[in-house]
Design a protein around this motif. Sequence first.
Motif, PDB file in Angstrom:
ATOM      1  N   UNK A   1       5.887  -9.259   1.384  1.00 48.15           N
ATOM      2  CA  UNK A   1       6.605  -8.228   0.627  1.00 48.15           C
ATOM      3  C   UNK A   1       5.665  -7.516  -0.332  1.00 48.15           C
ATOM      4  N   UNK A   2       4.786  -8.254  -0.973  1.00 43.37           N
ATOM      5  CA  UNK A   2       3.819  -7.636  -1.885  1.00 43.37           C
ATOM      6  C   UNK A   2       2.848  -6.745  -1.122  1.00 43.37           C
ATOM      7  N   UNK A   3       2.382  -7.213   0.033  1.00 47.38           N
ATOM      8  CA  UNK A   3       1.495  -6.406   0.869  1.00 47.38           C
ATOM      9  C   UNK A   3       2.180  -5.110   1.288  1.00 47.38           C
ATOM     10  N   UNK A   4       3.443  -5.210   1.702  1.00 43.00           N
ATOM     11  CA  UNK A   4       4.183  -4.032   2.140  1.00 43.00           C
ATOM     12  C   UNK A   4       4.378  -3.038   0.997  1.00 43.00           C
ATOM     13  N   UNK A   5       4.582  -3.534  -0.203  1.00 34.99           N
ATOM     14  CA  UNK A   5       4.695  -2.647  -1.374  1.00 34.99           C
ATOM     15  C   UNK A   5       3.380  -1.913  -1.616  1.00 34.99           C
ATOM     16  N   UNK A   6       2.262  -2.620  -1.455  1.00 41.25           N
ATOM     17  CA  UNK A   6       0.958  -1.973  -1.620  1.00 41.25           C
ATOM     18  C   UNK A   6       0.737  -0.906  -0.548  1.00 41.25           C
ATOM     19  N   UNK A   7       1.175  -1.177   0.672  1.00 39.06           N
ATOM     20  CA  UNK A   7       1.046  -0.203   1.758  1.00 39.06           C
ATOM     21  C   UNK A   7       1.867   1.037   1.440  1.00 39.06           C
ATOM     22  N   UNK A   8       3.107   0.857   0.996  1.00 36.85           N
ATOM     23  CA  UNK A   8       3.961   2.008   0.669  1.00 36.85           C
ATOM     24  C   UNK A   8       3.373   2.816  -0.484  1.00 36.85           C
ATOM     25  N   UNK A   9       2.857   2.130  -1.492  1.00 37.58           N
ATOM     26  CA  UNK A   9       2.268   2.822  -2.646  1.00 37.58           C
ATOM     27  C   UNK A   9       1.038   3.622  -2.219  1.00 37.58           C
ATOM     28  N   UNK A  10       0.206   3.036  -1.381  1.00 43.52           N
ATOM     29  CA  UNK A  10      -0.987   3.745  -0.906  1.00 43.52           C
ATOM     30  C   UNK A  10      -0.600   4.968  -0.081  1.00 43.52           C
ATOM     31  N   UNK A  11       0.436   4.833   0.711  1.00 40.88           N
ATOM     32  CA  UNK A  11       0.900   5.980   1.524  1.00 40.88           C
ATOM     33  C   UNK A  11       1.429   7.083   0.618  1.00 40.88           C
ATOM     34  N   UNK A  12       2.170   6.733  -0.431  1.00 35.26           N
ATOM     35  CA  UNK A  12       2.678   7.747  -1.367  1.00 35.26           C
ATOM     36  C   UNK A  12       1.535   8.469  -2.077  1.00 35.26           C
TER      37      UNK A  12
END
Length: 87
Positions: free
Chosen positions: A50-61
């Motif tokens: 879940x933390x990794x996925x949050x980092x992925x979403x933040x990087x995409x934004x």
Amino acid sequence: MKYINAKFLLPDALVKELQHYIQGGYLYIPTDQTQQKCWGEKSGYRQELQQRNCRIRAARRQGASLEHLAEQYCLSIHAIRKIIYQK
């Protein structure tokens, strides 16, 4: 799954009772549904993902490309898309 010798875990009377039904074989005892944990809950891996996925979403934004994220996290572009668009 790790096997445990019943003689080391259960009272003698219970072992003898079980021997009426099965001897020298394997007996699977299912988990009580009220005590069963979700996948990854015990090891903490679910939270790590879940933390990794949050980092992925933040990087995409912040403008990271799908290709860059896929390479950085060793995932396919399809997997990155699933992570970004999941709710």
